[in-house]
Design an enzyme around this catalytic site. Structure first.
Site, short mmCIF file in Angstrom:
data_model
loop_
_atom_site.label_atom_id
_atom_site.label_comp_id
_atom_site.label_asym_id
_atom_site.label_seq_id
_atom_site.Cartn_x
_atom_site.Cartn_y
_atom_site.Cartn_z
N ASP A 60 48.02 40.08 35.49
CA ASP A 60 47.30 41.35 35.27
C ASP A 60 47.40 41.93 33.87
O ASP A 60 47.56 43.16 33.70
CB ASP A 60 47.78 42.40 36.28
CG ASP A 60 47.57 41.99 37.73
OD1 ASP A 60 46.99 40.92 37.96
OD2 ASP A 60 48.01 42.74 38.62
N LYS A 118 42.49 39.22 42.37
CA LYS A 118 43.28 39.56 43.56
C LYS A 118 43.08 41.03 43.90
O LYS A 118 43.06 41.88 42.99
CB LYS A 118 44.76 39.23 43.33
CG LYS A 118 45.44 40.04 42.22
CD LYS A 118 46.87 39.59 42.06
CE LYS A 118 47.62 40.33 40.98
NZ LYS A 118 47.81 41.76 41.19
N LYS A 138 48.65 43.67 45.20
CA LYS A 138 49.68 43.57 44.17
C LYS A 138 50.17 42.13 44.06
O LYS A 138 50.34 41.61 42.96
CB LYS A 138 50.83 44.53 44.48
CG LYS A 138 50.40 46.00 44.63
CD LYS A 138 49.63 46.50 43.42
CE LYS A 138 49.23 47.96 43.57
NZ LYS A 138 48.27 48.39 42.53
N VAL A 154 52.42 42.10 33.97
CA VAL A 154 52.72 43.51 34.28
C VAL A 154 52.26 43.84 35.71
O VAL A 154 51.33 43.25 36.23
CB VAL A 154 52.01 44.44 33.29
CG1 VAL A 154 52.51 44.19 31.89
CG2 VAL A 154 50.49 44.31 33.33
N THR A 155 52.89 44.83 36.28
CA THR A 155 54.15 45.42 35.84
C THR A 155 55.28 44.71 36.58
O THR A 155 55.10 44.23 37.69
CB THR A 155 54.23 46.94 36.13
OG1 THR A 155 54.13 47.17 37.55
CG2 THR A 155 53.11 47.69 35.43
N CYS A 205 53.35 44.16 40.49
CA CYS A 205 52.64 42.91 40.76
C CYS A 205 53.45 41.66 40.42
O CYS A 205 53.32 40.62 41.06
CB CYS A 205 51.30 42.91 40.05
SG CYS A 205 50.19 44.16 40.73
N GLU A 234 43.94 42.07 38.79
CA GLU A 234 43.83 43.00 39.91
C GLU A 234 42.51 43.75 39.78
O GLU A 234 42.35 44.59 38.89
CB GLU A 234 45.01 43.99 39.92
CG GLU A 234 44.96 44.94 41.12
CD GLU A 234 46.16 45.87 41.20
OE1 GLU A 234 47.18 45.62 40.54
OE2 GLU A 234 46.07 46.85 41.97
#
Ligand code: C5J
Length: 221
Positions: free
Chosen positions: A24, A129, A132, A157-158, A162, A72
């Site tokens: 992410d 996705k 998370k 991250v983070t 995730c 994400e």
């Protein structure tokens, strides 16, 4: 086989069966005006790991390791976004709403894109996705099986959201995971540090952790 000087003990891996999973690294989390900033976070701690992530990707490419970038993001109808997720935080501009980086956490919008320094190469996999964890409601497990990948080097991250969720999901599925600790970041540095300790505690109950320099030494001496 290569071996990383890792915690809690050395991490052996075969680059031919190892993927780098970068979680992410999107504008929505790293840039002012994105989802993370709208939640009240300072995005600087996340921006600081970008150079290390660039070095990790370059290292992976030099050694023929497959690279997976997770993203994400939801479909424009938010059909894959549970109402509970959209409501969480009570934001006036939340998931699906239009903000400075376009519709928040929506696929195809500027904020959902990866930061300029970490754009995927054509041979990389981009995995969208809705949750998370990168295994939830995605084809990641099937993809890794198809490629014969058993080991994952994880950053992004983070760390406590995730990254940790994905690492735990992977660990439960039998993957051998190394958290590349300086290629991961949290808006809350003490959460990042706590996750590193949680991962390696109890004999590596979730996996291993090591700095990028140790991965580089393992691969290149
Ligand atoms: C969050 C993530 N923190 N990528 N997402 O909502 O960690």
């Amino acid at each position: 086989m290569k071996t990383v000087a890792a915690r809690p003990y050395p991490y052996p891996f075969d680059p031919a069966h190892t993927a780098v999973v970068l979680i992410d690294m999107q504008r929505d989390f790293l840039e002012p005006g994105g989802f993370g900033a709208m939640l009240g976070n300072d995005v600087l701690p996340l921006q600081r790991i970008v150079p290390a992530c660039q070095r990790l990707l370059a290292l992976a490419r030099r050694h023929g390791m497959h690279i997976i970038h997770t993203q994400e993001a939801h479909d424009p109808q938010l059909a894959d976004c549970p109402p509970s997720k959209k409501a969480r935080g009570g934001l006036s501009c939340g998931i699906g709403d239009t903000g400075p980086l376009g519709r928040v956490l929506v696929a195809g919008e500027p904020g959902a894109d990866f930061v300029a320094e970490l754009q995927p190469a054509p041979s990389d996999t981009v995995l969208r996705k809705p949750g998370k964890g990168a295994f939830h409601a995605t084809g990641l497990d099937a993809l890794l099986h198809a490629k014969g990948i058993t080991h994952l080097l994880i950053g992004g991250v983070t760390t406590e959201v995730c990254v940790q969720t994905t690492m735990r999901e992977a660990n439960d599925r039998g993957y051998e995971c190394l958290l590349v600790q300086d290629c991961a970041a949290s808006y809350f540095p003490h959460f990042h540090d706590a996750v590193v300790e949680m991962v390696v505690a109890q004999g590596g109950i979730v996996g291993w952790a090591a700095p990028l320099s140790a991965v580089q030494v393992a691969l290149e001496g």
